[in-house]
Design an enzyme around this catalytic site. Structure first.
Site, short mmCIF file in Angstrom:
data_model
loop_
_atom_site.label_atom_id
_atom_site.label_comp_id
_atom_site.label_asym_id
_atom_site.label_seq_id
_atom_site.Cartn_x
_atom_site.Cartn_y
_atom_site.Cartn_z
N GLY A 134 -11.51 0.34 7.50
CA GLY A 134 -10.70 1.07 6.52
C GLY A 134 -10.18 0.15 5.42
O GLY A 134 -9.89 -1.03 5.66
N GLU A 135 -10.07 0.72 4.23
CA GLU A 135 -9.63 -0.05 3.06
C GLU A 135 -8.14 -0.44 3.14
O GLU A 135 -7.69 -1.31 2.41
CB GLU A 135 -9.88 0.77 1.80
CG GLU A 135 -9.94 -0.03 0.54
CD GLU A 135 -10.30 0.81 -0.65
OE1 GLU A 135 -9.94 2.00 -0.69
OE2 GLU A 135 -10.96 0.28 -1.55
N LYS A 136 -7.40 0.21 4.04
CA LYS A 136 -5.98 -0.15 4.17
C LYS A 136 -5.84 -1.65 4.52
O LYS A 136 -4.95 -2.32 4.05
CB LYS A 136 -5.29 0.69 5.25
CG LYS A 136 -3.81 0.36 5.34
CD LYS A 136 -3.09 1.23 6.31
CE LYS A 136 -3.25 0.77 7.73
NZ LYS A 136 -2.55 -0.50 8.04
N ASP A 137 -6.78 -2.12 5.34
CA ASP A 137 -6.78 -3.54 5.69
C ASP A 137 -7.75 -4.26 4.75
O ASP A 137 -8.76 -4.81 5.18
CB ASP A 137 -7.19 -3.72 7.15
CG ASP A 137 -6.22 -3.03 8.08
OD1 ASP A 137 -5.02 -3.36 8.02
OD2 ASP A 137 -6.64 -2.13 8.83
N LEU A 184 -5.54 6.04 18.08
CA LEU A 184 -6.32 6.50 16.93
C LEU A 184 -5.57 7.55 16.11
O LEU A 184 -4.85 8.38 16.65
CB LEU A 184 -7.66 7.10 17.42
CG LEU A 184 -8.53 6.17 18.26
CD1 LEU A 184 -9.84 6.87 18.64
CD2 LEU A 184 -8.82 4.86 17.55
N HIS A 185 -5.79 7.49 14.80
CA HIS A 185 -5.23 8.49 13.89
C HIS A 185 -6.34 8.96 12.96
O HIS A 185 -7.50 8.54 13.10
CB HIS A 185 -4.04 7.90 13.12
CG HIS A 185 -4.36 6.59 12.46
ND1 HIS A 185 -5.26 6.47 11.43
CD2 HIS A 185 -3.90 5.34 12.69
CE1 HIS A 185 -5.35 5.22 11.04
NE2 HIS A 185 -4.53 4.50 11.80
N HIS A 240 -8.83 6.42 11.52
CA HIS A 240 -9.92 6.02 12.42
C HIS A 240 -10.95 7.14 12.52
O HIS A 240 -12.16 6.90 12.52
CB HIS A 240 -9.39 5.77 13.84
CG HIS A 240 -8.45 4.63 13.97
ND1 HIS A 240 -7.12 4.79 14.26
CD2 HIS A 240 -8.65 3.29 13.88
CE1 HIS A 240 -6.54 3.61 14.35
NE2 HIS A 240 -7.43 2.69 14.11
O1 PAF Z 1 -8.41 -3.27 12.17
C1 PAF Z 1 -8.28 -3.34 13.42
O2 PAF Z 1 -7.90 -2.38 14.09
C2 PAF Z 1 -8.58 -4.64 14.13
O3 PAF Z 1 -8.23 -5.73 13.34
C3 PAF Z 1 -10.05 -4.77 14.57
C4 PAF Z 1 -10.99 -4.79 13.39
C5 PAF Z 1 -10.40 -3.61 15.51
C6 PAF Z 1 -10.26 -6.07 15.34
O4 PAF Z 1 -9.47 -6.13 16.49
#
Ligand code: PAF
Length: 282
Positions: free
Chosen positions: A149-152, A33-34, A37
């Site tokens: 998160g919007e990064k993804d 985690l950072h 998160h």
């Molecule tokens: O974004 C992530 O860290 C992963 O794709 C997730 C949503 C936890 C699913 O494994």
């Protein structure tokens, strides 16, 4: 703080929460985690009666076994970080067998155009793997709110489509990308960079901003070419893609029609560490 390893125990606690009309917030993570998160967990903690964080490195969303193997792990620190937000937050840490009821198995979805380009193009079945695990987590936790998160950004559109396909009633809360001082988007993968690679990787955000400033005035293809060239001047930096896409359909744009909303998307591979980022252009 409650740490749970078994789905059966989660189900019992979720049923109790639902019976006592408590709202449930879920933050799915793969650990390491950072601050990005933590911003999701803090938001979930403010807006829900019960908060769960899941930590599970999901094998079905990795198309490369090498990438899966070297994905950073930091469980003890993760637990301390969650506890520093609140010791009332629950953490779910299943192993593969528990999460998948045996061997991990991928479910294939039809996401229309949403998983064809960008990450979907370069990581075959990545989004089927993400959707497989998120669907399992949604069915287990039955959250009112789930946080990403919007990064993804592409992942967030896939999750919206998943929820529509599976008719799941949940609010999807998208939180802004958290960045280092020099603009690099926080990612668990940043830990895998050497000091010098880390320093040079600020060029990713600089490039997205340059595109934002100039995408209307210059020829798209030539501006993309010159950005890629300047990124790749750095040793071991390889641009996997740099694209401008429609923010809703994710269709790649060669020309801009300013009435629509566009985003720039980038993936840079630095010595086998894949970093992605995106920026709203208009
Ligand atoms: O974004 C992530 O860290 C992963 O794709 C997730 C949503 C936890 C699913 O494994």
């Amino acid at each position: 703080m409650l740490i749970v390893y078994r789905k059966e125990k989660v189900t019992g606690l979720i049923n109790q929460a639902i019976l006592s009309k408590k709202s449930i917030g879920l933050v799915p993570t793969m650990g390491s985690l950072h601050k990005g998160h933590l911003s999701l967990i803090e938001k979930a903690n403010k807006n829900n009666d019960t908060v769960w964080v899941s930590i599970f490195i999901n094998p079905t969303q990795f198309n490369s076994p090498k990438d899966f193997k070297k994905y950073p792990k930091n469980l003890e620190k993760d637990i301390d970080l969650i506890e520093s937000i609140s010791d009332k937050i629950n953490v779910f840490i299943p192993n593969e067998k528990e999460m998948y009821d045996g061997m991990p198995k991928l479910k294939i979805y039809d996401f229309k155009s949403l998983d064809i380009e960008l990450e979907g193009k370069y990581r075959k079945n990545h989004f089927n793997g993400v959707a497989t695990i998120v669907s399992k987590l949604l069915n287990l936790f039955k959250p009112n709110n789930i946080y990403f998160g919007e990064k993804d950004y592409q992942q967030t559109l896939i999750i919206r489509e998943l929820v529509r396909i599976e008719k799941i009633n949940v609010n999807i809360i998208i939180c802004p990308t958290v960045r280092e001082k020099d603009g690099l988007a926080l990612s668990s993968r940043n830990n895998l960079l050497s000091d010098s690679e880390r320093e040079k990787s600020s060029i990713i955000f600089v490039s997205l901003n340059y595109l934002k400033k100039n995408f209307n005035s210059l020829k798209l293809e030539s501006i993309k070419k010159s950005i890629i060239k300047s990124i790749q001047k750095n040793k071991n930096f390889k641009v996997e893609y740099l694209e401008i896409a429609d923010s809703t359909t994710l269709q790649i744009q060669k020309k801009i029609n300013s009435k629509k909303s566009y985003r720039a998307f980038i993936c840079v591979n630095i010595n086998d560490v894949r970093l992605i980022d995106n920026l709203l252009l208009n």
